[in-house]
Scaffold this motif. Structure first.
Motif, PDB file in Angstrom:
ATOM      1  N   THR A  34      22.028 -18.396   3.229  1.00  0.00           N
ATOM      2  CA  THR A  34      21.384 -18.825   1.945  1.00  0.00           C
ATOM      3  C   THR A  34      19.903 -18.783   2.105  1.00  0.00           C
ATOM      4  OG1 THR A  34      21.616 -21.045   2.584  1.00  0.00           O
ATOM      5  CG2 THR A  34      23.414 -20.172   1.173  1.00  0.00           C
ATOM      6  N   SER A  35      19.371 -18.645   3.207  1.00  0.00           N
ATOM      7  CA  SER A  35      17.907 -18.524   3.416  1.00  0.00           C
ATOM      8  C   SER A  35      17.480 -17.200   2.942  1.00  0.00           C
ATOM      9  CB  SER A  35      17.391 -18.772   4.748  1.00  0.00           C
ATOM     10  OG  SER A  35      17.627 -20.111   5.333  1.00  0.00           O
ATOM     11  N   LYS A  36      18.271 -16.131   3.467  1.00  0.00           N
ATOM     12  CA  LYS A  36      17.810 -14.881   2.725  1.00  0.00           C
ATOM     13  C   LYS A  36      18.114 -14.598   1.224  1.00  0.00           C
ATOM     14  CE  LYS A  36      19.242 -12.449   6.970  1.00  0.00           C
ATOM     15  NZ  LYS A  36      19.886 -11.379   7.739  1.00  0.00           N
ATOM     16  N   VAL A  37      19.072 -15.430   0.780  1.00  0.00           N
ATOM     17  CA  VAL A  37      19.255 -15.320  -0.570  1.00  0.00           C
ATOM     18  C   VAL A  37      18.319 -15.890  -1.451  1.00  0.00           C
ATOM     19  CG1 VAL A  37      20.907 -16.101  -2.329  1.00  0.00           C
ATOM     20  CG2 VAL A  37      21.767 -15.019  -0.255  1.00  0.00           C
ATOM     21  N   ALA A  38      17.897 -17.199  -0.959  1.00  0.00           N
ATOM     22  CA  ALA A  38      16.794 -17.859  -1.828  1.00  0.00           C
ATOM     23  C   ALA A  38      15.502 -16.985  -1.686  1.00  0.00           C
ATOM     24  CB  ALA A  38      16.521 -19.059  -1.041  1.00  0.00           C
ATOM     25  N   ALA A  39      15.200 -16.357  -0.733  1.00  0.00           N
ATOM     26  CA  ALA A  39      14.124 -15.586  -0.484  1.00  0.00           C
ATOM     27  C   ALA A  39      14.082 -14.289  -1.264  1.00  0.00           C
ATOM     28  CB  ALA A  39      13.618 -14.982   1.036  1.00  0.00           C
ATOM     29  N   ALA A  40      15.344 -13.770  -1.716  1.00  0.00           N
ATOM     30  CA  ALA A  40      15.652 -12.723  -2.465  1.00  0.00           C
ATOM     31  C   ALA A  40      15.527 -12.915  -3.856  1.00  0.00           C
ATOM     32  CB  ALA A  40      17.129 -12.013  -2.153  1.00  0.00           C
ATOM     33  N   GLU A  70      17.903 -29.264  -0.157  1.00  0.00           N
ATOM     34  CA  GLU A  70      17.106 -28.741   0.903  1.00  0.00           C
ATOM     35  C   GLU A  70      17.641 -28.765   2.260  1.00  0.00           C
ATOM     36  OE1 GLU A  70      14.265 -26.785  -0.011  1.00  0.00           O
ATOM     37  OE2 GLU A  70      14.976 -27.398  -2.274  1.00  0.00           O
ATOM     38  N   ASN A  71      18.178 -30.014   2.605  1.00  0.00           N
ATOM     39  CA  ASN A  71      18.676 -30.210   4.031  1.00  0.00           C
ATOM     40  C   ASN A  71      19.742 -29.528   4.135  1.00  0.00           C
ATOM     41  OD1 ASN A  71      16.757 -32.288   4.173  1.00  0.00           O
ATOM     42  ND2 ASN A  71      18.224 -33.956   3.655  1.00  0.00           N
ATOM     43  N   ASP A  72      20.645 -29.176   3.309  1.00  0.00           N
ATOM     44  CA  ASP A  72      21.992 -28.383   3.540  1.00  0.00           C
ATOM     45  C   ASP A  72      21.636 -26.999   3.206  1.00  0.00           C
ATOM     46  OD1 ASP A  72      23.328 -30.781   4.031  1.00  0.00           O
ATOM     47  OD2 ASP A  72      23.961 -30.845   1.773  1.00  0.00           O
ATOM     48  N   LYS A  73      20.563 -26.562   2.753  1.00  0.00           N
ATOM     49  CA  LYS A  73      20.221 -25.148   2.445  1.00  0.00           C
ATOM     50  C   LYS A  73      21.434 -24.491   1.703  1.00  0.00           C
ATOM     51  CE  LYS A  73      18.052 -24.342   7.038  1.00  0.00           C
ATOM     52  NZ  LYS A  73      17.743 -23.574   8.221  1.00  0.00           N
ATOM     53  N   VAL A  74      21.492 -25.282   0.451  1.00  0.00           N
ATOM     54  CA  VAL A  74      22.274 -24.844  -0.587  1.00  0.00           C
ATOM     55  C   VAL A  74      21.576 -24.283  -1.682  1.00  0.00           C
ATOM     56  CG1 VAL A  74      23.811 -25.754  -2.282  1.00  0.00           C
ATOM     57  CG2 VAL A  74      24.356 -26.300  -0.012  1.00  0.00           C
ATOM     58  N   VAL A  75      21.805 -23.247  -1.978  1.00  0.00           N
ATOM     59  CA  VAL A  75      20.958 -22.330  -3.179  1.00  0.00           C
ATOM     60  C   VAL A  75      21.589 -23.289  -4.371  1.00  0.00           C
ATOM     61  CG1 VAL A  75      20.064 -20.421  -4.563  1.00  0.00           C
ATOM     62  CG2 VAL A  75      20.478 -20.555  -2.040  1.00  0.00           C
ATOM     63  N   ALA A  76      20.376 -23.887  -5.070  1.00  0.00           N
ATOM     64  CA  ALA A  76      20.979 -24.540  -6.487  1.00  0.00           C
ATOM     65  C   ALA A  76      19.939 -24.031  -7.509  1.00  0.00           C
ATOM     66  CB  ALA A  76      20.775 -25.906  -6.145  1.00  0.00           C
ATOM     67  N   LEU A  77      20.564 -23.954  -8.631  1.00  0.00           N
ATOM     68  CA  LEU A  77      19.825 -24.001  -9.890  1.00  0.00           C
ATOM     69  C   LEU A  77      20.313 -24.814 -10.935  1.00  0.00           C
ATOM     70  CD1 LEU A  77      21.032 -20.939  -8.753  1.00  0.00           C
ATOM     71  CD2 LEU A  77      19.870 -19.956 -10.975  1.00  0.00           C
ATOM     72  N   GLY A  95      21.486 -17.154 -15.469  1.00  0.00           N
ATOM     73  CA  GLY A  95      21.331 -17.801 -14.133  1.00  0.00           C
ATOM     74  C   GLY A  95      22.278 -17.332 -13.023  1.00  0.00           C
ATOM     75  N   ALA A  96      23.501 -17.257 -13.510  1.00  0.00           N
ATOM     76  CA  ALA A  96      24.309 -16.553 -12.674  1.00  0.00           C
ATOM     77  C   ALA A  96      24.052 -15.272 -12.381  1.00  0.00           C
ATOM     78  CB  ALA A  96      25.795 -16.821 -13.244  1.00  0.00           C
ATOM     79  N   SER A  97      23.575 -14.359 -13.149  1.00  0.00           N
ATOM     80  CA  SER A  97      23.413 -12.865 -13.058  1.00  0.00           C
ATOM     81  C   SER A  97      22.295 -12.937 -12.042  1.00  0.00           C
ATOM     82  CB  SER A  97      22.834 -12.391 -14.448  1.00  0.00           C
ATOM     83  OG  SER A  97      24.019 -12.221 -15.403  1.00  0.00           O
ATOM     84  N   VAL A  98      21.304 -13.876 -12.181  1.00  0.00           N
ATOM     85  CA  VAL A  98      20.131 -13.722 -11.124  1.00  0.00           C
ATOM     86  C   VAL A  98      20.607 -13.886  -9.899  1.00  0.00           C
ATOM     87  CG1 VAL A  98      17.818 -14.735 -10.777  1.00  0.00           C
ATOM     88  CG2 VAL A  98      18.234 -14.165 -13.120  1.00  0.00           C
ATOM     89  N   LEU A  99      21.367 -15.099  -9.641  1.00  0.00           N
ATOM     90  CA  LEU A  99      22.016 -15.667  -8.553  1.00  0.00           C
ATOM     91  C   LEU A  99      22.669 -14.520  -7.768  1.00  0.00           C
ATOM     92  CD1 LEU A  99      22.596 -17.644  -6.201  1.00  0.00           C
ATOM     93  CD2 LEU A  99      24.497 -18.547  -7.619  1.00  0.00           C
ATOM     94  N   LEU A 100      23.538 -13.948  -8.639  1.00  0.00           N
ATOM     95  CA  LEU A 100      24.192 -13.001  -7.833  1.00  0.00           C
ATOM     96  C   LEU A 100      23.493 -11.504  -7.651  1.00  0.00           C
ATOM     97  CD1 LEU A 100      27.756 -13.101  -9.785  1.00  0.00           C
ATOM     98  CD2 LEU A 100      27.119 -14.043  -7.752  1.00  0.00           C
ATOM     99  N   ASN A 101      22.508 -11.343  -8.506  1.00  0.00           N
ATOM    100  CA  ASN A 101      21.702 -10.186  -8.173  1.00  0.00           C
ATOM    101  C   ASN A 101      20.821 -10.786  -6.749  1.00  0.00           C
ATOM    102  OD1 ASN A 101      20.211  -7.677  -8.348  1.00  0.00           O
ATOM    103  ND2 ASN A 101      18.845  -8.520  -9.858  1.00  0.00           N
ATOM    104  N   ALA A 102      20.396 -11.824  -6.627  1.00  0.00           N
ATOM    105  CA  ALA A 102      19.833 -12.387  -5.399  1.00  0.00           C
ATOM    106  C   ALA A 102      20.460 -12.340  -4.152  1.00  0.00           C
ATOM    107  CB  ALA A 102      19.337 -13.679  -5.597  1.00  0.00           C
ATOM    108  N   ILE A 103      21.889 -12.697  -4.398  1.00  0.00           N
ATOM    109  CA  ILE A 103      22.726 -12.334  -2.973  1.00  0.00           C
ATOM    110  C   ILE A 103      22.943 -10.994  -2.694  1.00  0.00           C
ATOM    111  CG2 ILE A 103      25.142 -12.768  -2.714  1.00  0.00           C
ATOM    112  CD1 ILE A 103      25.402 -15.265  -4.254  1.00  0.00           C
ATOM    113  N   GLN A 104      23.249 -10.183  -3.864  1.00  0.00           N
ATOM    114  CA  GLN A 104      23.147  -8.791  -3.548  1.00  0.00           C
ATOM    115  C   GLN A 104      21.923  -8.130  -2.782  1.00  0.00           C
ATOM    116  OE1 GLN A 104      24.402  -7.144  -7.483  1.00  0.00           O
ATOM    117  NE2 GLN A 104      26.249  -6.130  -6.153  1.00  0.00           N
ATOM    118  N   LYS A 105      20.998  -8.532  -3.188  1.00  0.00           N
ATOM    119  CA  LYS A 105      19.371  -8.068  -2.715  1.00  0.00           C
ATOM    120  C   LYS A 105      19.078  -8.505  -1.440  1.00  0.00           C
ATOM    121  CE  LYS A 105      17.669  -5.995  -6.353  1.00  0.00           C
ATOM    122  NZ  LYS A 105      17.498  -4.396  -6.322  1.00  0.00           N
ATOM    123  N   SER A 106      19.856  -9.784  -1.138  1.00  0.00           N
ATOM    124  CA  SER A 106      20.004 -10.162   0.210  1.00  0.00           C
ATOM    125  C   SER A 106      20.523  -9.514   1.345  1.00  0.00           C
ATOM    126  CB  SER A 106      20.125 -11.899   0.109  1.00  0.00           C
ATOM    127  OG  SER A 106      21.686 -11.841   0.481  1.00  0.00           O
TER     128      SER A 106
END
Length: 387
Positions: free
Chosen positions: A330-336, A120-127, A313-324
């Motif tokens: 990473t804030s935009k990616v987490a929201a996506a 949370e502090n580093d704003k790293v998207v983690a699964l 999980g990786a598919s969802v992450l990469l899809n979120a990155i694209q949607k962002s």
């Protein structure tokens, strides 16, 4: 020649880079994996590392990940935490501070809990595949749970066992750590609610190999069902074999963390016969067959089926990155994540965003869990656990 721990870690990291030749026009999108690549949890850990790698290779073969018109080579870097919180923290710091990683998969509960605030502090998207209820909560913004966990599927699984078997006298065995404590507490509650008689619960150290004293005590309680809970697959097989050697004739169940192949290998075909298990995969599905084949080519053996969850999980992450639209924010990616889901899994099931009922936040990929029974040395899907 025996590799040092550092050399092994570097070798693993270098082997997971996704397979796309360097190109001036392609920037790297780095994904870290922190998992137990050695020890009893290695079948899970190697699958955790290879799932994203297989997807990365597929995407890189098509020219990379397209994010708002810009192409990225997907690179996967995996480090071994040996199921230890301290090693997970060291791996995370190396990934984030040295390797420049913004996206991380964390396999174990100990690591996820140790790194929860860092993420949370580093704003790293983690699964994470953590089974601990504490890994994700109402305050989580960057930590996502990767699949449906015990609190989601256990009620349905236990009802299925109750409706299909007459055995009620039960004991449970779990590792003595955060994962095991959570699973033992939840299973105690749900076994009792489902009409089972819970005779005893035991916790063991993950380094333990001789279970006969513990099993002698438990078998003396005359159980009809021994649940191995969140025990790693190879250790579960060892417990099954030793229990059979002591004369136990009853049922076994594995209600957390699948791994039937490793259980059968460690216990023996006859000893494992009839075990009831939660499964991440339907091995008859074409999607599973495809990625399992890729895993076998890379590693030289059959995968633990958690491979499916890390691939999805990786598919969802990469899809979120694209949607962002921005791989660096990473804030935009987490929201996506809410835009990326629902989407199909590699097995054709629907993945959706949820988790608020159990964790207080919709920070979880809700997945289908299968119910399996080992028959003649093969895990057979006999139903689905609702979540």
């Amino acid at each position: 020649m025996k590799l040092t721990k550092l050399a092994w870690t570097m070798a693993v990291a270098c082997s997971l880079t996704g397979g796309l030749p360097s190109a001036a026009h392609a920037d790297s999108l780095k994904i870290g994996v922190i998992a137990a690549l050695t020890g009893g949890g290695a079948p899970w850990g190697m699958a955790a590392a290879q799932g994203p790698k297989i997807l990365a290779s597929e995407i890189n073969a098509k020219g990379g990940l397209d994010v708002n018109g810009k192409k990225y080579k997907v690179e996967v870097i995996a480090y071994d935490d040996q199921y230890k919180a301290a090693d997970a923290v060291a791996a995370y710091n190396r990934l984030v501070r040295q390797d420049g990683v913004k996206y991380v998969f964390i396999m174990a509960s100990a690591g996820a809990l140790a790194l929860k605030q860092n993420v949370e502090n580093d704003k790293v998207v983690a699964l994470t595949s953590s089974y601990s209820a504490k890994a994700v909560d109402a305050k989580s913004k960057y930590m996502f749970r990767m699949f449906s966990v015990a609190a989601d599927y256990l009620p349905s699984l236990m009802e299925w066992i109750r409706d299909h078997y007459k055995e009620r006298r039960t004991v449970t065995i779990n590792p003595n750590d955060e994962t095991g404590w959570d699973h033992a507490k939840l299973s105690e509650k749900l076994f009792k609610q489902s009409g089972f008689q819970l005779l005893g619960q035991e916790l063991y150290e993950r380094t333990q190999k001789d279970f006969q004293p513990m099993l002698t005590k438990l078998i003396g309680l005359k159980p009809e069902l021994i649940d191995l809970g969140s025990t790693p697959p190879a250790t579960a097989g060892l417990i099954v074999r030793q229990a059979r050697e002591l004369g136990y004739k009853g049922l076994f169940s594995k209600t957390g963390g699948a791994g039937p192949n490793e259980i059968i290998a460690a216990a023996g075909k006859e000893a494992a016969e009839g075990m009831i298990s939660i499964l991440y995969a339907d091995r008859a599905s074409e999607g599973y067959k495809r990625i399992a084949s890729e895993y076998k080519k890379a590693v030289g053996q059959e995968p633990n089926e958690i491979l499916v969850s890390f691939y999805d999980g990786a598919s969802v992450l990469l899809n979120a990155i694209q949607k962002s639209g921005d791989a660096q924010d990473t804030s935009k990616v987490a929201a996506a994540f809410s835009k990326a889901l629902p989407m199909p899994s590699v097995q054709g099931e629907t993945l959706r965003l949820g988790g608020k009922a159990t964790s207080g936040a919709d920070q979880q990929i809700m997945s289908v869990m299968y119910i399996g029974v080992i028959r003649n040395g093969v895990p057979i899907v006999v139903g689905k656990a609702k979540s």
